[in-house]
Write a protein that holds these residues in place. Structure first.
Motif, short mmCIF file in Angstrom:
data_model
loop_
_atom_site.label_atom_id
_atom_site.label_comp_id
_atom_site.label_asym_id
_atom_site.label_seq_id
_atom_site.Cartn_x
_atom_site.Cartn_y
_atom_site.Cartn_z
N ILE A 284 0.83 -1.21 0.00
CA ILE A 284 0.00 0.00 0.00
C ILE A 284 0.86 1.26 0.00
O ILE A 284 0.63 2.20 -0.77
N CYS A 285 1.87 1.27 0.85
CA CYS A 285 2.74 2.45 0.93
C CYS A 285 3.53 2.63 -0.36
O CYS A 285 3.72 3.77 -0.83
N GLN A 286 3.99 1.53 -0.95
CA GLN A 286 4.71 1.63 -2.22
C GLN A 286 3.80 2.18 -3.32
O GLN A 286 4.22 3.02 -4.13
N ALA A 287 2.56 1.69 -3.34
CA ALA A 287 1.61 2.20 -4.35
C ALA A 287 1.38 3.69 -4.18
O ALA A 287 1.26 4.44 -5.17
N GLN A 288 1.32 4.16 -2.94
CA GLN A 288 1.15 5.59 -2.68
C GLN A 288 2.31 6.39 -3.30
O GLN A 288 2.10 7.41 -3.95
N ILE A 289 3.50 5.88 -3.15
CA ILE A 289 4.68 6.55 -3.70
C ILE A 289 4.66 6.51 -5.23
O ILE A 289 5.07 7.47 -5.89
N GLU A 290 4.13 5.42 -5.80
CA GLU A 290 4.22 5.20 -7.24
C GLU A 290 2.98 5.65 -8.02
O GLU A 290 2.79 5.24 -9.16
N GLY A 291 2.15 6.49 -7.39
CA GLY A 291 1.10 7.12 -8.18
C GLY A 291 -0.32 6.64 -7.96
O GLY A 291 -1.19 6.89 -8.80
N TRP A 292 -0.58 5.95 -6.84
CA TRP A 292 -1.95 5.54 -6.54
C TRP A 292 -2.73 6.75 -6.03
O TRP A 292 -2.67 7.09 -4.86
N THR A 293 -3.44 7.42 -6.92
CA THR A 293 -4.20 8.61 -6.57
C THR A 293 -5.59 8.56 -7.21
O THR A 293 -5.83 7.82 -8.17
N LYS A 294 -6.45 9.37 -6.69
CA LYS A 294 -7.82 9.47 -7.22
C LYS A 294 -7.82 9.95 -8.66
O LYS A 294 -8.71 9.59 -9.45
N GLU A 295 -6.85 10.76 -9.01
CA GLU A 295 -6.80 11.32 -10.35
C GLU A 295 -6.37 10.30 -11.41
O GLU A 295 -6.69 10.45 -12.59
N ARG A 296 -5.68 9.23 -10.99
CA ARG A 296 -5.10 8.30 -11.96
C ARG A 296 -5.75 6.92 -11.98
O ARG A 296 -5.72 6.23 -13.00
N ILE A 297 -6.32 6.50 -10.84
CA ILE A 297 -6.70 5.10 -10.70
C ILE A 297 -8.15 4.97 -10.20
O ILE A 297 -8.59 5.75 -9.35
#
Length: 679
Positions: A284-297
């Motif tokens: 989860i933390c890695q995904a946060q760093i790698e662009g897991w955002t409301k705007e993209r996913i």
């Protein structure tokens, strides 16, 4: 631009109406934003790999010209069967057909998969029904009926076994078709991993409409791995999957799941040194760093689909399904073969269902209806019908089928909420499994029990000495966003229960025995008594807040105040047939005189629900419930509100009918004599 595809076209054309493509993938290679692909009826034995995505205002749409008449399948027909002896046949398949992925050498595997099950990702089908894999030739020659685990025991003697002939580079499949000649029947084997699924991430804003999609050799999809499905957006935004029939995926039908993190993919089962719960936090933390955002996913829609007969899940998702809507689907007969087992199984299994709306769906005959695991923050489950999701055949009620529990309509696990269940009908023996907090249950009909309150939040340390280190800390987020606010353990409670109907249905004899066996279990309490009494362990708000009287900072007297169970609020609920209220409910209506019954019948695809409960409910004892009444979940400090932050007023019922100012309890706004509801 509109492209046309017709498998029955005389030649491979240019994609015009007069001269169509023969394969969908020909259009998928060139389609650009705003394009539409119209697919004629027929069976398309291909993997469709959309090269491009659309945009928010210019989608790429793939549409079946006739409703569910265009079939995308990962299977191929096999007509070269030769009889070996008795009822055993053999087919030899050159391995070239499989390309780089041979489902008959790849085994189902991954975190949280039960390794005691040996299964390849491939399957054999007889007239659109999958056979049971066995691990020896003897088991093909002398098949034994499985009357312990399978929900379809009569078919379990239809079996197959595979091996490789390295000299001829062939996959060899032996099968027992129980007297049928496979060369005269429709026999298929799965050869492709996916059916409609971009190989690259970020191909968003695609619509798949009106297809039948079936038979793919998908891999196990846990939250700590790359989660694939027969269909899926592959870590993108804005897909619509509508009006499709989705069936017979080895593991998952539709994936709204996680992208591949090469350094953290099934790390628990591969490297062993970090527990799966910790690697999930890492994911989860890695995904946060790698662009897991409301705007993209996320922000996908799955609607009006018939999803059935998949081995692991109908719909799976971790992280990639945020802000999605899953509505008006029929989800049934998931994991009924019991040829796969593990902790990631259900009609829908979602982690991080942030602001996901699950409404007007019909879940039944799944080994678990809906499983919301971790981060069910802002999740709303509304206007659904659940039934027959607890070991639905009486012969299944035996110790071998307990695993973590008997299965239930909804399992909400170690989440901080807010998670909202409103205007639903729950009819399985076990309705809710609740090792979680931050809940609201409003205007539901419960005919089964709530279980695992106060259980299921530790992580399996063997000794009591190590339990403090084994507490499961899970994340909570900025309201209506993916950004992580913090991590905390589950304290239990923090639950609001308003205007529901509870009835105790007759307990099946087998459940009584299993209940006793499960009562001393960290993962469940074995409860099959309906009502809210499982929350007796929790305080009222007044009792809870009293712990904080006076100074509580550094130097104050030692206390458990920050780790005790959180309060529970309950009002306006009605209890029948021995269903029990929590001791903290103010003025519950407990009817000890009348007997409430219900029935659910199916005829020509329509389901009719009847109950006499409303014959005995003469007036309301609670008003209209709203966001203002429910307040906010404790840990996330987020209100029970719509994804856009607006208030919810529960003034409409399961069918959208308006409620009176003094509403009836349960999911219906009004009832007449001989009441019935059709779904």
């Amino acid at each position: 631009m509109i492209y046309y595809v017709d498998i029955n076209a005389a030649t491979c054309g240019s994609g015009t109406k007069e001269n169509p493509f023969k394969q969908i993938n020909e259009a998928a290679r060139i389609a650009k934003p705003g394009d539409e692909i119209i697919v004629a009826p027929g069976v398309y034995r291909e993997y469709v790999n959309p090269v491009n995505g659309g945009t928010e205002d210019k989608r790429i749409t793939y549409r079946s010209a006739e409703y569910r008449k265009a079939v995308i399948t990962g299977a191929e027909e096999i007509k070269n069967w030769k009889k070996v002896k008795g009822q055993v046949w053999v087919a030899r398949i050159p391995n070239g057909i499989f390309g780089s992925y041979n489902p008959y050498t790849v085994k189902v595997a991954g975190d949280w998969f039960n390794v005691n099950f040996v299964a390849h990702t491939g399957e054999v089908f007889l007239n659109n029904k999958s056979l049971y894999e066995v691990t020896t030739m003897e088991a093909v020659e002398k098949p034994v009926e499985d009357n312990i685990k399978s929900w379809d025991k009569e078919f379990t003697k239809h079996v197959w076994y595979t091996e490789q002939d390295e000299k001829t580079d062939e996959t060899v499949i032996y099968a027992n078709f129980q007297g049928k000649d496979p060369n005269k029947e429709n026999v298929e084997i799965t050869v492709r991993e996916n059916c409609f699924y971009p190989s690259e991430e970020g191909r968003g804003y695609i619509t798949l409409s009106g297809f039948t999609v079936c038979k793919a050799a998908t891999q196990w999809a846990p939250p700590t791995a790359y989660q694939e499905g027969m269909i899926g957006p592959h870590w993108s935004k804005g897909w619509i999957i509508e009006d499709c029939e989705v069936s017979h995926s080895k593991c998952s039908g539709i994936s709204l799941g996680k992208y591949k993190q090469p350094n953290n993919d099934n790390k628990w089962s591969k490297l062993k040194f970090k527990d799966g719960t910790q690697t999930e936090r890492d994911n989860i933390c890695q995904a946060q760093i790698e662009g897991w955002t409301k705007e993209r996913i996320g922000s996908h829609i799955i609607r009006r689909c018939d999803i059935h007969d998949c081995g692991q899940t109908g719909i799976v998702g971790h992280l990639g399904g945020v802000f999605s809507i899953i509505e008006d689907n029929h989800i049934h007969n998931i994991n009924n073969k019991q040829n796969l087992a593990g902790a990631e199984i259900g009609g829908i299994k979602m982690h991080a269902a942030i602001d996901v709306i699950i409404r007007r769906n019909h879940f039944h005959h799944c080994t678990r209806g809906l499983w919301l695991d971790w981060q069910a923050q802002g999740t709303r489950v509304s206007q659904n019908l659940f039934h027959d999701n607890t070991l639905a055949r009486d012969y299944l009620l035996r110790p071998e089928n307990l695993d973590l529990s008997c299965g239930e309509d909804i399992f909400i696990e170690v989440s901080h909420g807010p998670t909202l269940l409103d205007n639903n009908i729950f009819l399985s023996d076990a309705n809710l499994k609740l090792p979680t907090q931050g809940l609201a249950m409003v205007h539901n009909f419960f005919a089964g029990s709530w279980t695992a309150v106060g259980h299921g939040v530790l992580n399996g340390a063997l000794t009591e000495k190590r339990q403090n280190q084994a507490v499961r800390y899970t994340p909570y987020h900025v309201p209506h966003r993916t950004e992580i606010m913090g991590f905390m353990s589950i304290l239990h409670g923090d639950c609001r229960i308003y205007n529901n109907i509870f009835m105790q249905q007759p307990m099946r004899p087998g459940l009584k025995k299993l209940s006793k066996m499960m009562s001393d279990n960290e993962w469940t309490d074995g409860n099959f008594i309906a009502g809210t009494h499982t929350y007796d362990m929790c305080p009222t708000y007044e009792e809870w807040v009293k712990q904080f009287d006076g100074y509580c900072g550094l130097g104050s007297a030692p206390s458990d105040r920050y780790y005790n169970p959180l309060p529970v609020w309950a009002k306006g609920n009605w209890y029948f047939n021995g269903a029990k209220p929590t001791k903290n409910e103010k003025n519950p209506v407990v009817d000890k005189t009348n007997t409430v019954t219900y029935s659910l019948e199916e005829k020509n695809g329509k389901w009719t629900f009847k109950t006499n409960a409303y014959d005995f409910i003469k007036e309301s004892n609670c008003g209209i419930i709203s966001t203002e009444v429910l307040g906010e979940a404790f840990e996330s400090e987020q209100k029970f509100e719509n994804p856009d932050g607006s208030e919810i007023v529960f003034n409409t019922d399961i069918f959208g009918n308006k409620r009176d100012v003094n509403p009836l309890p349960g999911p219906f706004a009004s009832v007449k004599k001989n009441f019935k509801a059709e779904f």
